[in-house]
Write a protein that holds these residues in place. Structure first.
Motif, short mmCIF file in Angstrom:
data_model
loop_
_atom_site.label_atom_id
_atom_site.label_comp_id
_atom_site.label_asym_id
_atom_site.label_seq_id
_atom_site.Cartn_x
_atom_site.Cartn_y
_atom_site.Cartn_z
N ASN A 15 0.94 -1.10 -0.05
CA ASN A 15 0.16 -0.08 -0.05
C ASN A 15 0.85 1.24 0.01
OD1 ASN A 15 -2.32 -1.62 -0.01
ND2 ASN A 15 -2.59 -1.16 2.31
N ARG A 16 1.82 1.21 0.81
CA ARG A 16 2.68 2.47 0.73
C ARG A 16 3.33 2.62 -0.41
NH1 ARG A 16 7.73 4.43 2.14
NH2 ARG A 16 7.91 5.88 3.87
N VAL A 19 1.06 4.00 -3.12
CA VAL A 19 0.95 5.40 -2.81
C VAL A 19 2.00 6.07 -3.22
CG1 VAL A 19 0.83 7.37 -1.20
CG2 VAL A 19 -0.75 5.16 -0.88
N MET A 36 -4.14 15.00 -2.26
CA MET A 36 -4.02 13.62 -1.55
C MET A 36 -5.08 12.67 -1.95
SD MET A 36 -1.33 13.92 0.13
CE MET A 36 -1.03 13.20 1.75
N ALA A 40 -4.62 8.96 -3.55
CA ALA A 40 -5.24 7.72 -3.00
C ALA A 40 -6.06 7.07 -4.01
CB ALA A 40 -6.27 8.13 -1.82
N ALA A 43 -3.86 5.25 -6.65
CA ALA A 43 -3.43 3.86 -5.86
C ALA A 43 -4.17 2.74 -5.65
CB ALA A 43 -2.53 4.52 -4.56
N VAL A 47 -8.45 7.10 1.31
CA VAL A 47 -7.67 8.30 1.85
C VAL A 47 -7.50 8.03 3.28
CG1 VAL A 47 -7.87 10.61 2.34
CG2 VAL A 47 -9.00 10.05 0.38
N THR A 49 -6.03 4.87 4.53
CA THR A 49 -4.95 4.27 4.18
C THR A 49 -3.80 5.10 3.91
OG1 THR A 49 -6.36 2.26 3.61
CG2 THR A 49 -3.85 2.40 2.75
N LEU A 50 -3.95 6.03 2.88
CA LEU A 50 -2.92 7.09 2.52
C LEU A 50 -2.29 7.79 3.84
CD1 LEU A 50 -2.57 9.46 -0.66
CD2 LEU A 50 -2.36 10.27 1.75
N TYR A 51 -3.30 8.35 4.54
CA TYR A 51 -2.95 9.06 5.70
C TYR A 51 -2.63 8.27 6.81
CZ TYR A 51 -4.56 13.40 3.84
OH TYR A 51 -4.63 14.67 3.34
N HIS A 53 -0.08 6.16 6.20
CA HIS A 53 1.22 6.18 6.07
C HIS A 53 1.90 7.48 5.90
CE1 HIS A 53 1.22 1.76 4.89
NE2 HIS A 53 0.34 2.03 4.52
N LEU A 60 4.83 12.91 2.33
CA LEU A 60 4.87 12.01 0.81
C LEU A 60 6.00 12.39 0.03
CD1 LEU A 60 3.65 9.97 -0.74
CD2 LEU A 60 1.76 11.39 -1.44
#
Length: 184
Positions: A15-16, A19, A36, A40, A43, A47, A49-51, A53, A60
């Motif tokens: 996931n990371r 992104v 952002m 997400a 990817a 959102v 999950t993005l935040y 990481h 980022l």
């Protein structure tokens, strides 16, 4: 060991990486105006999950730079193996710039208005800087570079060249002229 020191699970690592890859693509296409939530979506993640990481865009951007610094450090170590100090310096300089030329997100991260959080990638930056300083020092001591040339000057040259990589910019000509000015 804190939770932030533990290696990521395989799915979290994927996931990371997704992104970072998505951000790189979008920054290359649309510049730093990318939001952002767009990253997400590209990817294929939420959102949230993005935040999990990356707390913000600066974190980022730091991850994009950190990834590139890891590759640049390997390049620098390889260049440092050259017996001739000038050859080592040129291999590092041109290798760095060739790599940056194909990585619009890295160039944007370094040159764009959003400044990276260098604290997030201190280890990667320090490792690259140490090898770069060694290569520069060898070239100066061998009489190939001006006596006052430093690794900070290496960064100035690379950023100047990266700024000419857009449109009709001729970064190789820029580097050639610059090298003629710093070589002894």
């Amino acid at each position: 060991m804190t939770s932030s020191d533990r290696p990521l699970r395989a799915d979290a690592r994927r996931n990371r990486d997704a992104v970072i890859d998505a951000a790189g693509e979008l920054f290359a296409q649309h510049g730093d105006a990318v939001q952002m939530d767009e990253i997400a979506a590209r990817a294929g993640l939420g959102v949230g999950t993005l935040y999990r990481h990356f707390a913000d865009k600066q974190a980022l951007i730091a991850a994009i730079i950190g990834r590139r610094f890891a590759a640049m450090t390997a390049l620098a170590r390889s260049a440092d193996q050259a017996e001739d100090p000038w050859t080592a310096f040129e291999q590092l300089l041109y290798g760095y710039l060739e790599s940056a030329r194909t990585d619009a997100a890295f160039c944007l991260a370094l040159l764009g208005p959003e400044k990276p959080d260098w604290n997030e990638i201190a280890a990667e930056k320090a490792e690259f800087s140490a090898v770069t300083e060694q290569i520069v020092r060898r070239a100066v001591e061998a009489g190939h570079l001006r006596e006052d040339f430093s690794s900070d000057d290496f960064i100035l040259i690379t950023r100047g060249a990266m700024a000419t990589m857009t449109g009709a910019g001729d970064w190789r000509r820029y580097v050639q002229l610059t090298l003629e000015g710093i070589r002894r």
